[in-house]
Design a protein around this motif. Sequence first.
Motif, PDB file in Angstrom:
ATOM      1  N   GLY A   6       0.065  -0.865 -44.434  1.00 58.27           N
ATOM      2  CA  GLY A   6      -0.646  -1.516 -43.559  1.00 58.27           C
ATOM      3  C   GLY A   6      -0.151  -2.042 -42.301  1.00 58.27           C
ATOM      4  N   TYR A   7       1.054  -1.808 -42.048  1.00 58.49           N
ATOM      5  CA  TYR A   7       1.588  -2.374 -40.739  1.00 58.49           C
ATOM      6  C   TYR A   7       1.248  -1.323 -39.645  1.00 58.49           C
ATOM      7  CZ  TYR A   7       4.110  -5.547 -43.794  1.00 58.49           C
ATOM      8  OH  TYR A   7       4.481  -6.258 -44.748  1.00 58.49           O
ATOM      9  N   ARG A   8       0.950  -2.153 -38.452  1.00 56.03           N
ATOM     10  CA  ARG A   8       0.561  -1.267 -37.121  1.00 56.03           C
ATOM     11  C   ARG A   8       1.769  -1.351 -36.105  1.00 56.03           C
ATOM     12  NH1 ARG A   8      -1.323   0.974 -40.655  1.00 56.03           N
ATOM     13  NH2 ARG A   8      -3.480   1.579 -41.054  1.00 56.03           N
ATOM     14  N   ARG A   9       2.067  -2.780 -36.212  1.00 57.80           N
ATOM     15  CA  ARG A   9       3.025  -3.259 -34.900  1.00 57.80           C
ATOM     16  C   ARG A   9       4.448  -3.001 -35.521  1.00 57.80           C
ATOM     17  NH1 ARG A   9      -0.401  -7.787 -34.665  1.00 57.80           N
ATOM     18  NH2 ARG A   9       1.673  -9.046 -34.800  1.00 57.80           N
ATOM     19  N   LEU A  48      -0.396   5.757 -33.451  1.00 55.32           N
ATOM     20  CA  LEU A  48       0.166   4.178 -33.206  1.00 55.32           C
ATOM     21  C   LEU A  48       0.818   4.399 -31.526  1.00 55.32           C
ATOM     22  CD1 LEU A  48       1.388   2.935 -36.397  1.00 55.32           C
ATOM     23  CD2 LEU A  48      -0.596   2.384 -35.565  1.00 55.32           C
ATOM     24  N   PRO A  49       0.645   3.262 -30.962  1.00 55.73           N
ATOM     25  CA  PRO A  49       0.861   3.212 -29.380  1.00 55.73           C
ATOM     26  C   PRO A  49       2.721   2.933 -29.486  1.00 55.73           C
ATOM     27  CG  PRO A  49       0.105   1.314 -29.894  1.00 55.73           C
ATOM     28  CD  PRO A  49      -0.408   2.251 -31.025  1.00 55.73           C
ATOM     29  N   ILE A  50       3.649   3.514 -28.647  1.00 59.71           N
ATOM     30  CA  ILE A  50       4.941   3.504 -28.786  1.00 59.71           C
ATOM     31  C   ILE A  50       5.279   2.267 -27.331  1.00 59.71           C
ATOM     32  CG2 ILE A  50       7.146   4.496 -27.886  1.00 59.71           C
ATOM     33  CD1 ILE A  50       6.004   7.181 -29.020  1.00 59.71           C
ATOM     34  N   ILE A  51       5.461   1.161 -27.567  1.00 59.11           N
ATOM     35  CA  ILE A  51       5.616   0.107 -26.920  1.00 59.11           C
ATOM     36  C   ILE A  51       7.222   0.061 -26.523  1.00 59.11           C
ATOM     37  CG2 ILE A  51       5.200  -2.320 -26.919  1.00 59.11           C
ATOM     38  CD1 ILE A  51       2.857  -2.200 -28.825  1.00 59.11           C
ATOM     39  N   ASP A  52       7.093   0.103 -25.280  1.00 54.38           N
ATOM     40  CA  ASP A  52       8.779   0.038 -24.986  1.00 54.38           C
ATOM     41  C   ASP A  52       9.576  -0.915 -25.256  1.00 54.38           C
ATOM     42  OD1 ASP A  52       8.465   2.493 -23.553  1.00 54.38           O
ATOM     43  OD2 ASP A  52       8.043   1.783 -21.696  1.00 54.38           O
ATOM     44  N   ASN A  53       8.905  -2.278 -25.423  1.00 47.99           N
ATOM     45  CA  ASN A  53       9.474  -3.594 -25.767  1.00 47.99           C
ATOM     46  C   ASN A  53       9.748  -3.629 -27.317  1.00 47.99           C
ATOM     47  OD1 ASN A  53       9.457  -4.859 -23.219  1.00 47.99           O
ATOM     48  ND2 ASN A  53       7.747  -5.942 -23.334  1.00 47.99           N
ATOM     49  N   TYR A  54       9.195  -2.674 -28.094  1.00 55.38           N
ATOM     50  CA  TYR A  54       9.521  -2.669 -29.509  1.00 55.38           C
ATOM     51  C   TYR A  54      10.807  -1.753 -29.652  1.00 55.38           C
ATOM     52  CZ  TYR A  54       5.073  -4.856 -30.760  1.00 55.38           C
ATOM     53  OH  TYR A  54       4.212  -5.495 -30.794  1.00 55.38           O
ATOM     54  N   VAL A  55      11.298  -0.973 -28.952  1.00 57.39           N
ATOM     55  CA  VAL A  55      12.521  -0.231 -28.913  1.00 57.39           C
ATOM     56  C   VAL A  55      13.677  -0.815 -28.364  1.00 57.39           C
ATOM     57  CG1 VAL A  55      13.416   2.175 -28.636  1.00 57.39           C
ATOM     58  CG2 VAL A  55      10.969   1.792 -29.123  1.00 57.39           C
ATOM     59  N   ARG A  56      14.620  -1.371 -29.332  1.00 55.53           N
ATOM     60  CA  ARG A  56      15.952  -2.179 -28.907  1.00 55.53           C
ATOM     61  C   ARG A  56      17.163  -1.645 -29.076  1.00 55.53           C
ATOM     62  NH1 ARG A  56      14.339  -7.065 -25.764  1.00 55.53           N
ATOM     63  NH2 ARG A  56      11.939  -6.896 -25.916  1.00 55.53           N
ATOM     64  N   LYS A  75       9.874 -12.970 -29.491  1.00 60.71           N
ATOM     65  CA  LYS A  75       9.307 -13.995 -28.635  1.00 60.71           C
ATOM     66  C   LYS A  75       7.968 -13.377 -28.001  1.00 60.71           C
ATOM     67  CE  LYS A  75      13.446 -16.682 -27.825  1.00 60.71           C
ATOM     68  NZ  LYS A  75      14.467 -16.853 -26.787  1.00 60.71           N
ATOM     69  N   LEU A  76       7.887 -11.939 -28.182  1.00 58.05           N
ATOM     70  CA  LEU A  76       6.469 -11.252 -27.276  1.00 58.05           C
ATOM     71  C   LEU A  76       5.551 -11.764 -27.701  1.00 58.05           C
ATOM     72  CD1 LEU A  76       8.096  -7.276 -27.834  1.00 58.05           C
ATOM     73  CD2 LEU A  76       7.983  -8.948 -25.775  1.00 58.05           C
ATOM     74  N   ASP A  77       4.232 -11.760 -26.828  1.00 60.14           N
ATOM     75  CA  ASP A  77       2.948 -12.271 -27.276  1.00 60.14           C
ATOM     76  C   ASP A  77       2.728 -11.727 -28.566  1.00 60.14           C
ATOM     77  OD1 ASP A  77       3.153 -13.639 -24.805  1.00 60.14           O
ATOM     78  OD2 ASP A  77       2.257 -12.217 -23.648  1.00 60.14           O
ATOM     79  N   GLU A  78       2.762 -10.496 -28.668  1.00 58.49           N
ATOM     80  CA  GLU A  78       2.391  -9.616 -30.098  1.00 58.49           C
ATOM     81  C   GLU A  78       3.789  -9.087 -30.335  1.00 58.49           C
ATOM     82  OE1 GLU A  78      -2.020  -8.234 -30.217  1.00 58.49           O
ATOM     83  OE2 GLU A  78      -0.875  -6.999 -28.927  1.00 58.49           O
ATOM     84  N   PRO A  79       4.534  -9.898 -31.184  1.00 59.98           N
ATOM     85  CA  PRO A  79       5.605  -9.180 -31.787  1.00 59.98           C
ATOM     86  C   PRO A  79       5.427  -8.221 -32.946  1.00 59.98           C
ATOM     87  CG  PRO A  79       5.362 -11.337 -32.807  1.00 59.98           C
ATOM     88  CD  PRO A  79       4.166 -11.341 -31.560  1.00 59.98           C
ATOM     89  N   PRO A  80       6.649  -7.323 -33.179  1.00 58.54           N
ATOM     90  CA  PRO A  80       6.290  -6.558 -34.189  1.00 58.54           C
ATOM     91  C   PRO A  80       6.188  -7.118 -35.553  1.00 58.54           C
ATOM     92  CG  PRO A  80       8.577  -6.373 -33.446  1.00 58.54           C
ATOM     93  CD  PRO A  80       7.771  -7.449 -32.612  1.00 58.54           C
ATOM     94  N   GLN A  81       5.347  -6.315 -36.315  1.00 59.81           N
ATOM     95  CA  GLN A  81       5.276  -6.962 -37.833  1.00 59.81           C
ATOM     96  C   GLN A  81       6.201  -6.385 -38.695  1.00 59.81           C
ATOM     97  OE1 GLN A  81       1.506  -4.940 -37.729  1.00 59.81           O
ATOM     98  NE2 GLN A  81       0.373  -6.688 -37.915  1.00 59.81           N
ATOM     99  N   ALA A  82       6.933  -5.136 -38.388  1.00 59.92           N
ATOM    100  CA  ALA A  82       7.975  -4.565 -39.137  1.00 59.92           C
ATOM    101  C   ALA A  82       9.029  -4.183 -38.339  1.00 59.92           C
ATOM    102  CB  ALA A  82       7.299  -3.377 -39.802  1.00 59.92           C
TER     103      ALA A  82
END
Length: 333
Positions: free
Chosen positions: A178-181, A212-220, A236-243
């Motif tokens: 059920g995770y998307r972010r 699912l969208p590839i969000i640049d800020n989610y790749v570190r 700290k992101l407005d919508e941080p990853p759930q996983a």
Amino acid sequence: MKTVTISDVATHAKVSKSTVSHYLNRRYDSMRENTKQRIEEAIETLGYQPNIVARSLKLKSTRSIGVIVANILHNFTTEVVRAIEDACISSDYHTIICNADDDPLKEKHYIEMLRAKQVDGLIIFPTGNNRDLYQQMLNARYPVVFLDRTVEDISIPSILLDNLQASKLAVEHFVEQGYRRIGIITTSIINHITPRIERIKGYEKAMSEQGLPIIDNYVRTSKSTDIQQAMADLLKLDEPPQAILAGNDLVLIEILKYVKQHGLRIPEDLAVIGIDDVSFASFYTPAITTIAQPTFEIGKRGAEALLKKINQKDVEDYGNFRFEPELKIRDSV
């Protein structure tokens, strides 16, 4: 003290020097049992030590191989090296282990040093930045095998994990739960290290396949010492990853440290999957879901491939082989 020679052993055992030589070189299938016993007792009584240098010159082989690892701190590395050593010992070869610390200059030094010591071949976890040296070994038909990594346009046999599939298994499992972010953290890709690059590509491909969208800020990507800061930035992101997918064992350790220090709950606050089935994953609380590599099989196959090259046997079927990863579902997602 007088140096004990092969002649002394032969005299003590009442056999010829050639018989002792056959014994020392393990060519004793047709040798009588009592003859072998007399030679063994003579060696022990006299304290005879074979002259390895002389033997190497005569046989044109040191019966040794060099293993240059990228980073000895990885759990993956220690298990692979153990398998290499086991396979070599069973073939009467010994190993010399060197740690390059992902530093091309150290790797170059070790390659040159080990070749100067006339090791019969090399297994390298390559930094990728010594292309001329790799090519020189190829041109000289020197036995060498890469493990865990490839180097573009260098046709040295490489044995590694299917890293794209490893990330795909992780992303698919997150989505099933059920995770998307979903984010990914891995160590630095500055030197274009194969598994790190491929695991990011596998993550991006799997995210696209799942719609699912590839969000640049989610790749570190960062140095291992900066992983916890990368975690802080993500959360700290407005919508941080759930996983979070931890790209290797060192990343997973830093993520778990951060989680503990900041009072986060797994999986309630953050779901986690780690690539590399570290020893503590099954008894950490909660137990960590991982993507396992067949480390001992990778090491064994690498050693077998090198020994085939040393013995001038065909290694076509051992070149550029990828092992399948395995999802080990536990409690962290």
